[in-house]
Enzyme design. Structure first.
Site, mmCIF file in Angstrom:
data_model
loop_
_atom_site.group_PDB
_atom_site.id
_atom_site.type_symbol
_atom_site.label_atom_id
_atom_site.label_comp_id
_atom_site.label_asym_id
_atom_site.label_seq_id
_atom_site.Cartn_x
_atom_site.Cartn_y
_atom_site.Cartn_z
ATOM 1 C CE1 TYR A 195 -4.070 -1.700 -0.257
ATOM 2 C CE2 TYR A 195 -3.535 -2.775 1.819
ATOM 3 C CZ TYR A 195 -4.345 -2.648 0.701
ATOM 4 O OH TYR A 195 -5.434 -3.474 0.542
ATOM 5 C CG ASN B 136 -12.433 -3.253 0.506
ATOM 6 O OD1 ASN B 136 -11.499 -4.032 0.715
ATOM 7 N ND2 ASN B 136 -12.260 -2.066 -0.046
ATOM 8 C CG HIS C 207 -5.382 -5.798 -3.492
ATOM 9 N ND1 HIS C 207 -5.283 -4.423 -3.534
ATOM 10 C CD2 HIS C 207 -4.447 -6.266 -4.372
ATOM 11 C CE1 HIS C 207 -4.314 -4.081 -4.380
ATOM 12 N NE2 HIS C 207 -3.793 -5.182 -4.900
ATOM 13 C CD GLU D 55 -0.736 -4.393 -6.292
ATOM 14 O OE1 GLU D 55 -1.480 -5.325 -6.691
ATOM 15 O OE2 GLU D 55 -1.144 -3.221 -6.152
HETATM 16 P P1 DAT Z 1 -9.013 -0.436 -3.877
HETATM 17 O O1 DAT Z 1 -8.796 -1.513 -2.844
HETATM 18 O O2 DAT Z 1 -10.422 -0.446 -4.409
HETATM 19 O O3 DAT Z 1 -7.964 -0.412 -4.945
HETATM 20 P P2 DAT Z 1 -7.679 1.934 -2.762
HETATM 21 O O4 DAT Z 1 -6.449 1.497 -3.468
HETATM 22 O O5 DAT Z 1 -8.133 3.340 -2.966
HETATM 23 O O6 DAT Z 1 -8.920 0.969 -3.107
HETATM 24 O O7 DAT Z 1 -7.494 1.731 -1.190
HETATM 25 C C1 DAT Z 1 -6.871 0.558 -0.690
HETATM 26 C C2 DAT Z 1 -7.642 0.068 0.508
HETATM 27 O O8 DAT Z 1 -7.536 1.031 1.569
HETATM 28 C C3 DAT Z 1 -9.134 -0.093 0.273
HETATM 29 O O9 DAT Z 1 -9.452 -1.350 -0.266
HETATM 30 C C4 DAT Z 1 -9.701 0.086 1.642
HETATM 31 C C5 DAT Z 1 -8.768 1.101 2.278
HETATM 32 N N1 DAT Z 1 -9.299 2.467 2.140
HETATM 33 C C6 DAT Z 1 -9.267 3.259 1.039
HETATM 34 N N2 DAT Z 1 -9.833 4.449 1.264
HETATM 35 C C7 DAT Z 1 -10.255 4.416 2.554
HETATM 36 C C8 DAT Z 1 -10.921 5.337 3.409
HETATM 37 N N3 DAT Z 1 -11.272 6.568 2.979
HETATM 38 N N4 DAT Z 1 -11.201 4.953 4.679
HETATM 39 C C9 DAT Z 1 -10.833 3.728 5.135
HETATM 40 N N5 DAT Z 1 -10.195 2.802 4.385
HETATM 41 C C10 DAT Z 1 -9.922 3.138 3.124
HETATM 42 MG MG MG Z 2 -5.962 0.134 -4.940
#
Ligand code: DAT
Ligand code: MG
Length: 138
Positions: free
Chosen positions: A50, A113, A116, A127
């Site tokens: 991340y 959620n 990934h 990754e």
């Molecule tokens: P994705 O998993 O859909 O690629 P992302 O890369 O924007 O989404 O974020 C990675 C993960 O971080 C996501 O699955 C859940 C967490 N996350 C993202 N935005 C968040 C927020 N505003 N509050 C809490 N957790 C969050």
């Molecule tokens: Mg992402």
């Protein structure tokens, strides 16, 4: 064109007994599982995975969650696999995800959620290295 994606069944997905359900959806779609393992992510692995989020306010919570229990990591391959899997997953916030998508069917929480999937070929390459050696990918 065949692509590879790094997919995680996150710790909440493992706790909800969704490993088989998620793998079955990919296989039925025609995607191939070419690497698979269960592990607990280290904090270093989480920071690498991340990297784009380490400075965000939600990162401490995200790190605690993603390192907080066993997850299943896999490499999934197929034509346009990255886009296909992102569509099958639904969007980041499960409340906004279409029913029929994995998040739309099995999650309600934006942080927890279930799944990934890599969002670009460059992200997938980076990754995949975090979890698998070349010899482990069939
Ligand atoms: P994705 O998993 O859909 O690629 P992302 O890369 O924007 O989404 O974020 C990675 C993960 O971080 C996501 O699955 C859940 C967490 N996350 C993202 N935005 C968040 C927020 N505003 N509050 C809490 N957790 C969050
Ligand atoms: Mg992402």
């Amino acid at each position: 064109m065949d692509q590879k994606s790094l997919v995680l069944v996150k710790p909440d997905g493992v706790r909800k007994h969704l490993i088989g359900e998620i793998i079955a959806r990919f296989e039925r779609r025609g995607l191939k599982i070419c690497a698979l393992k269960m592990l607990v992510m280290s904090k270093d692995q989480a920071k690498y995975h991340y990297a784009e989020h380490v400075d965000k306010p939600f990162f401490p919570e995200l790190e605690a969650f993603i390192t907080g229990g066993p997850l299943v990591a896999m490499v999934v391959e197929g034509p346009n696999a990255i886009k296909a899997i992102r569509t099958m997953m639904g969007v980041t916030d499960p409340i906004e995800s279409t029913p029929g998508s994995i998040r739309g069917d099995f999650a309600l929480d934006k942080g927890e959620n279930v799944i990934h999937g890599s969002d670009s070929p460059e992200a997938a390459e980076r990754e995949i290295k975090n979890f698998f050696t070349p010899e482990e990918i069939y």
